[in-house]
Scaffold this motif. Sequence first.
Motif, PDB file in Angstrom:
ATOM      1  N   MET A  90     -13.288  -2.699  40.543  1.00  0.00           N
ATOM      2  CA  MET A  90     -12.766  -1.998  39.382  1.00  0.00           C
ATOM      3  C   MET A  90     -13.932  -1.438  38.586  1.00  0.00           C
ATOM      4  SD  MET A  90     -10.286  -3.538  36.531  1.00  0.00           S
ATOM      5  CE  MET A  90     -10.616  -3.145  34.865  1.00  0.00           C
ATOM      6  N   LYS A  91     -13.862  -0.161  38.301  1.00  0.00           N
ATOM      7  CA  LYS A  91     -14.922   0.525  37.584  1.00  0.00           C
ATOM      8  C   LYS A  91     -14.512   0.695  36.117  1.00  0.00           C
ATOM      9  CE  LYS A  91     -17.953   4.381  38.179  1.00  0.00           C
ATOM     10  NZ  LYS A  91     -18.270   5.553  38.925  1.00  0.00           N
ATOM     11  N   ILE A  92     -15.462   0.383  35.204  1.00  0.00           N
ATOM     12  CA  ILE A  92     -15.197   0.545  33.767  1.00  0.00           C
ATOM     13  C   ILE A  92     -15.897   1.810  33.305  1.00  0.00           C
ATOM     14  CG2 ILE A  92     -15.543  -0.458  31.487  1.00  0.00           C
ATOM     15  CD1 ILE A  92     -15.485  -3.191  32.730  1.00  0.00           C
ATOM     16  N   SER A  93     -15.170   2.631  32.589  1.00  0.00           N
ATOM     17  CA  SER A  93     -15.772   3.864  32.077  1.00  0.00           C
ATOM     18  C   SER A  93     -16.787   3.517  30.987  1.00  0.00           C
ATOM     19  CB  SER A  93     -14.685   4.779  31.496  1.00  0.00           C
ATOM     20  OG  SER A  93     -14.179   4.218  30.305  1.00  0.00           O
ATOM     21  N   ARG A  94     -17.629   4.493  30.705  1.00  0.00           N
ATOM     22  CA  ARG A  94     -18.619   4.295  29.651  1.00  0.00           C
ATOM     23  C   ARG A  94     -17.947   3.993  28.327  1.00  0.00           C
ATOM     24  NH1 ARG A  94     -23.235   8.780  29.235  1.00  0.00           N
ATOM     25  NH2 ARG A  94     -23.662   8.053  27.160  1.00  0.00           N
ATOM     26  N   PHE A  95     -16.858   4.687  28.061  1.00  0.00           N
ATOM     27  CA  PHE A  95     -16.101   4.483  26.828  1.00  0.00           C
ATOM     28  C   PHE A  95     -15.530   3.065  26.795  1.00  0.00           C
ATOM     29  CE2 PHE A  95     -12.028   4.612  24.547  1.00  0.00           C
ATOM     30  CZ  PHE A  95     -12.493   4.924  23.279  1.00  0.00           C
ATOM     31  N   GLY A  96     -14.994   2.602  27.896  1.00  0.00           N
ATOM     32  CA  GLY A  96     -14.428   1.259  27.989  1.00  0.00           C
ATOM     33  C   GLY A  96     -15.492   0.178  27.847  1.00  0.00           C
ATOM     34  N   ALA A  97     -16.670   0.415  28.400  1.00  0.00           N
ATOM     35  CA  ALA A  97     -17.769  -0.548  28.299  1.00  0.00           C
ATOM     36  C   ALA A  97     -18.230  -0.672  26.853  1.00  0.00           C
ATOM     37  CB  ALA A  97     -18.925  -0.130  29.199  1.00  0.00           C
ATOM     38  N   ARG A  98     -18.328   0.451  26.162  1.00  0.00           N
ATOM     39  CA  ARG A  98     -18.719   0.414  24.744  1.00  0.00           C
ATOM     40  C   ARG A  98     -17.689  -0.344  23.920  1.00  0.00           C
ATOM     41  NH1 ARG A  98     -20.792   6.502  23.537  1.00  0.00           N
ATOM     42  NH2 ARG A  98     -22.777   6.316  24.634  1.00  0.00           N
ATOM     43  N   ARG A  99     -16.438  -0.075  24.182  1.00  0.00           N
ATOM     44  CA  ARG A  99     -15.379  -0.753  23.446  1.00  0.00           C
ATOM     45  C   ARG A  99     -15.450  -2.260  23.709  1.00  0.00           C
ATOM     46  NH1 ARG A  99      -9.104   0.759  23.886  1.00  0.00           N
ATOM     47  NH2 ARG A  99     -10.112   2.703  24.452  1.00  0.00           N
ATOM     48  N   LEU A 100     -15.668  -2.648  24.951  1.00  0.00           N
ATOM     49  CA  LEU A 100     -15.766  -4.057  25.305  1.00  0.00           C
ATOM     50  C   LEU A 100     -16.954  -4.716  24.597  1.00  0.00           C
ATOM     51  CD1 LEU A 100     -14.807  -6.456  26.999  1.00  0.00           C
ATOM     52  CD2 LEU A 100     -16.281  -5.634  28.835  1.00  0.00           C
ATOM     53  N   ILE A 101     -18.076  -4.028  24.561  1.00  0.00           N
ATOM     54  CA  ILE A 101     -19.264  -4.560  23.876  1.00  0.00           C
ATOM     55  C   ILE A 101     -18.978  -4.732  22.393  1.00  0.00           C
ATOM     56  CG2 ILE A 101     -21.634  -4.003  23.162  1.00  0.00           C
ATOM     57  CD1 ILE A 101     -22.012  -2.814  26.001  1.00  0.00           C
ATOM     58  N   TRP A 102     -18.372  -3.732  21.764  1.00  0.00           N
ATOM     59  CA  TRP A 102     -18.061  -3.831  20.341  1.00  0.00           C
ATOM     60  C   TRP A 102     -17.062  -4.958  20.066  1.00  0.00           C
ATOM     61  CZ3 TRP A 102     -20.985  -2.540  16.649  1.00  0.00           C
ATOM     62  CH2 TRP A 102     -21.824  -1.438  16.757  1.00  0.00           C
ATOM     63  N   MET A 103     -16.111  -5.155  20.949  1.00  0.00           N
ATOM     64  CA  MET A 103     -15.151  -6.246  20.778  1.00  0.00           C
ATOM     65  C   MET A 103     -15.858  -7.601  20.883  1.00  0.00           C
ATOM     66  SD  MET A 103     -11.825  -4.676  22.791  1.00  0.00           S
ATOM     67  CE  MET A 103     -11.176  -6.263  23.138  1.00  0.00           C
ATOM     68  N   LEU A 104     -16.799  -7.726  21.826  1.00  0.00           N
ATOM     69  CA  LEU A 104     -17.553  -8.969  21.959  1.00  0.00           C
ATOM     70  C   LEU A 104     -18.438  -9.218  20.731  1.00  0.00           C
ATOM     71  CD1 LEU A 104     -18.569  -8.835  25.725  1.00  0.00           C
ATOM     72  CD2 LEU A 104     -16.917 -10.386  24.658  1.00  0.00           C
ATOM     73  N   VAL A 105     -19.074  -8.181  20.227  1.00  0.00           N
ATOM     74  CA  VAL A 105     -19.901  -8.308  19.021  1.00  0.00           C
ATOM     75  C   VAL A 105     -19.031  -8.720  17.834  1.00  0.00           C
ATOM     76  CG1 VAL A 105     -21.270  -7.004  17.335  1.00  0.00           C
ATOM     77  CG2 VAL A 105     -21.731  -6.761  19.786  1.00  0.00           C
ATOM     78  N   ALA A 106     -17.862  -8.098  17.692  1.00  0.00           N
ATOM     79  CA  ALA A 106     -16.957  -8.440  16.591  1.00  0.00           C
ATOM     80  C   ALA A 106     -16.473  -9.883  16.710  1.00  0.00           C
ATOM     81  CB  ALA A 106     -15.767  -7.477  16.567  1.00  0.00           C
ATOM     82  N   ALA A 107     -16.153 -10.324  17.916  1.00  0.00           N
ATOM     83  CA  ALA A 107     -15.703 -11.704  18.122  1.00  0.00           C
ATOM     84  C   ALA A 107     -16.818 -12.690  17.777  1.00  0.00           C
ATOM     85  CB  ALA A 107     -15.232 -11.896  19.561  1.00  0.00           C
ATOM     86  N   LEU A 108     -18.032 -12.376  18.179  1.00  0.00           N
ATOM     87  CA  LEU A 108     -19.164 -13.235  17.872  1.00  0.00           C
ATOM     88  C   LEU A 108     -19.392 -13.301  16.361  1.00  0.00           C
ATOM     89  CD1 LEU A 108     -21.502 -14.977  18.870  1.00  0.00           C
ATOM     90  CD2 LEU A 108     -22.864 -12.890  19.054  1.00  0.00           C
ATOM     91  N   ALA A 109     -19.329 -12.145  15.697  1.00  0.00           N
ATOM     92  CA  ALA A 109     -19.508 -12.113  14.242  1.00  0.00           C
ATOM     93  C   ALA A 109     -18.425 -12.932  13.546  1.00  0.00           C
ATOM     94  CB  ALA A 109     -19.485 -10.666  13.744  1.00  0.00           C
ATOM     95  N   LEU A 110     -17.201 -12.851  14.037  1.00  0.00           N
ATOM     96  CA  LEU A 110     -16.110 -13.632  13.472  1.00  0.00           C
ATOM     97  C   LEU A 110     -16.374 -15.122  13.633  1.00  0.00           C
ATOM     98  CD1 LEU A 110     -13.272 -13.727  12.193  1.00  0.00           C
ATOM     99  CD2 LEU A 110     -12.360 -13.654  14.509  1.00  0.00           C
ATOM    100  N   LEU A 111     -16.807 -15.530  14.822  1.00  0.00           N
ATOM    101  CA  LEU A 111     -17.102 -16.946  15.052  1.00  0.00           C
ATOM    102  C   LEU A 111     -18.232 -17.443  14.157  1.00  0.00           C
ATOM    103  CD1 LEU A 111     -16.796 -17.211  18.930  1.00  0.00           C
ATOM    104  CD2 LEU A 111     -15.260 -18.189  17.221  1.00  0.00           C
ATOM    105  N   VAL A 112     -19.285 -16.658  14.023  1.00  0.00           N
ATOM    106  CA  VAL A 112     -20.402 -17.042  13.163  1.00  0.00           C
ATOM    107  C   VAL A 112     -19.927 -17.120  11.716  1.00  0.00           C
ATOM    108  CG1 VAL A 112     -22.626 -16.279  12.238  1.00  0.00           C
ATOM    109  CG2 VAL A 112     -22.206 -16.205  14.700  1.00  0.00           C
ATOM    110  N   GLY A 113     -19.144 -16.131  11.295  1.00  0.00           N
ATOM    111  CA  GLY A 113     -18.619 -16.131   9.933  1.00  0.00           C
ATOM    112  C   GLY A 113     -17.742 -17.335   9.655  1.00  0.00           C
ATOM    113  N   LEU A 114     -16.876 -17.689  10.601  1.00  0.00           N
ATOM    114  CA  LEU A 114     -16.029 -18.860  10.427  1.00  0.00           C
ATOM    115  C   LEU A 114     -16.860 -20.138  10.341  1.00  0.00           C
ATOM    116  CD1 LEU A 114     -13.002 -18.136  12.776  1.00  0.00           C
ATOM    117  CD2 LEU A 114     -12.966 -18.362  10.285  1.00  0.00           C
TER     118      LEU A 114
END
Length: 185
Positions: free
Chosen positions: A1-25
């Motif tokens: 399965m190939k991820i588009s560049r747009f999809g990869a960026r979105r996935l990275i941003w979602m991971l960064v947001a999840a990490l920030a949420l965990l650190v904030g909590l």
Amino acid sequence: MKISRFGARRLIWMLVAALALLVGLHEWFQWRAFAVRFPVRVDGHSIDVQVAARYLERLRGLQGRTQLGPEEGMLFVYPNEQDLEFWMRNTPLPLDLGFFDSRGALVSISALEPYETRKTKAPRPSRYALEMPRGWFAKKGVAVGALLDLRSVETAMERRMLPFSSAPDPGKPEQPKLVVFGASQ
């Protein structure tokens, strides 16, 4: 399965947001735990203290606090004995400050004036500092040489889920002197 560049960026941003949420909590839970008072004993007298053992807690200290009960205070815990300095920037309450060495022995008591920006220094390296309402030490007859019960400090630290050893780590270098809350490390 190939991820588009747009999809990869979105996935990275979602991971960064999840990490920030965990650190904030995590930080939010730590801050809530900081607000809890724990019983600690000094020279046989039981008091309820907030334990400031993390950098940001020591940085904040009692700034902005307008009330403090007669048996309430703040205990600053450092990893090792070091030169400690405190000031009262943004602190409207008159306080007494006791410095304790690594054995828990009281080495000095100083009166702190509200909003004072001059630093109050421990006369020798100390590991603990206790801020109490003005006059508390005199009213209780707590004088230089009195002991801070390190078992009660250890219990408070355990309940906060923070590491603590009443014996300083000899392999741990002294921390650099930094201005915090009104205290410098």
